[in-house]
Design a protein around this motif. Structure first.
Motif: not given
Ligand SMILES: *[C@@H]1O[C@H](CO)[C@@H](O)[C@H](O)[C@H]1NC(C)=O
Ligand SMILES: *[C@@H]1O[C@H](CO)[C@@H](O)[C@H](O)[C@H]1NC(C)=O
Ligand SMILES: *[C@@H]1O[C@H](CO)[C@@H](O)[C@H](O)[C@H]1NC(C)=O
Ligand SMILES: *[C@@H]1O[C@H](CO)[C@@H](O)[C@H](O)[C@H]1NC(C)=O
Length: 327
Positions: A61-78
């Motif tokens: 999760y969060g591999i494509d999110f600017p700050t990495g994993p956050t608790g979002r259930y997706t690779n990036g933005l939800n």
């Protein structure tokens, strides 16, 4: 065939560009605040410190999110991040569980993975913040806003300008009704009765939300439950589950119509038919049953499967909300 694929690509690109333009423009916010109620499709970290298997604060999760994993259930933005961008917000809507450094006047996200309308829903996985508790959390925020703005009346007045997003019910089926070994709802209610029981309970929550200022509310119907990757078997959808979702959606649609026309006059409910938006071929979107990756945390292969990459169809749904808001 090649032509079809090309047309699809072009349309996707056009919509993606449209989506990005809004996020880049971003200077005129469509609404001053956004409050979010829901489950893992919207959760942005509310489950991180709860004792549950339903969390997403680790890779992939969060591999494509600017700050990495956050608790979002997706690779990036939800989807909610996407919605916030499209509505012109500069920052993402913070999760209730971590409001440090956030401006609650811009909104709060109460969504919790595995949560449902019913209290027991999802408890097979651990603790979650069900719809009733999400509303309690909202009341806490309303009283904090009252303090900030100098009174409950002023707070409610401000809160009428906000957008409220409610997308809940999937887990009342997937983490309740369709787990007969763990829950008795399928023995207690027929699918018709269950759809009514759920929407009846939801109607109380929506009215309660109205009492504390909600006047613009997006209500999202359930997607085809029997076709989500977790459920999908041997290349076909489970029609029994789709049928149950359709019953719920019909009830939800009538509820929204009733609210708009009679019961809650003066408020605007926007019904989003997710099936139509995600699966309608005329939108040019291809539904993929292939998750980008799966996780196997605690022996449960269920998370990333459910929430593979957010494609342009999601963008389209959010554009739809913006258009509806403006008409
Ligand atoms: C809480 O939110 C802040 C600001 O977004 C972030 O920097 C911090 O890492 C978060 N804390 C936790 C425990 O998630
Ligand atoms: C169903 O289970 C709930 C607990 O989840 C219990 O309170 C209720 O009595 C049960 N109902 C029936 C009809 O067994
Ligand atoms: C899926 O296909 C396999 C192999 O053809 C079969 O053994 C299995 O029973 C099927 N499962 C379902 C749920 O249809
Ligand atoms: C949603 O859209 C689908 C596909 O277009 C349609 O079959 C269904 O009846 C719609 N549901 C509601 C509640 O309007």
């Amino acid at each position: 065939m090649a032509c079809e694929i090309k047309a699809w690509l072009v349309l996707s690109l056009v919509l993606m560009v449209a989506c990005m333009q809004h996020s880049v423009l971003g200077n005129s916010q469509a609404v001053p605040c956004l409050f979010v109620f829901g489950d893992s499709l919207a959760d942005s970290g509310n489950n991180n410190n709860l004792p549950t298997l339903s969390k997403a604060n680790f890779l992939p999760y969060g591999i494509d999110f600017p700050t990495g994993p956050t608790g979002r259930y997706t690779n990036g933005l939800n989807p909610i991040d996407k919605l916030a961008q499209i509505l012109g917000f500069e920052k993402f809507i913070p999760p209730f569980a971590n409001l440090s450094g956030s401006d609650i006047l811009k909104g709060v996200n109460y969504a919790s993975g595995s949560a449902g309308i019913r209290q027991e829903t999802g408890t097979n996985l651990g603790t979650n913040v069900n719809m009733g508790l999400q509303l309690q959390h909202h009341r806490t925020i309303v009283s904090q806003i009252s303090t900030k703005l100098g009174g409950f009346h002023k707070a409610v007045n401000y809160l009428t300008q906000c957008l409220y997003y409610v997308y809940i019910g999937t887990n009342d089926y997937e983490q309740n009704y369709f787990l007969p070994d763990l829950f008795n709802t399928s023995r207690t209610y027929t699918p018709e009765q269950y759809a009514k029981v759920l929407t009846h309970q939801l109607s109380h929550y929506l009215k309660a939300l109205h009492h504390v200022g909600a006047r613009k509310t997006v209500v999202v119907s359930l997607d085809r439950l029997g076709c989500i990757p977790k459920v999908f078997v041997n290349g076909s959808c489970i029609e029994k589950q789709n049928a149950a979702a359709f019953l719920f959606n019909d009830q939800l649609k009538s509820l929204v119509d009733r609210f708009n026309k009679k019961t809650l006059k003066g408020s605007k409910f926007i019904f989003i038919n997710s099936t139509a938006i995600i699966h309608d071929k005329s939108n040019g979107f291809k539904f993929t049953n292939a998750p980008c990756c799966t996780t196997n945390e605690g022996g449960n292969v269920f998370l990333m499967e459910l929430h593979a990459k957010i494609g342009p169809s999601m963008c389209f749904g959010m554009e739809f909300i913006l258009v509806k808001l403006q008409t």
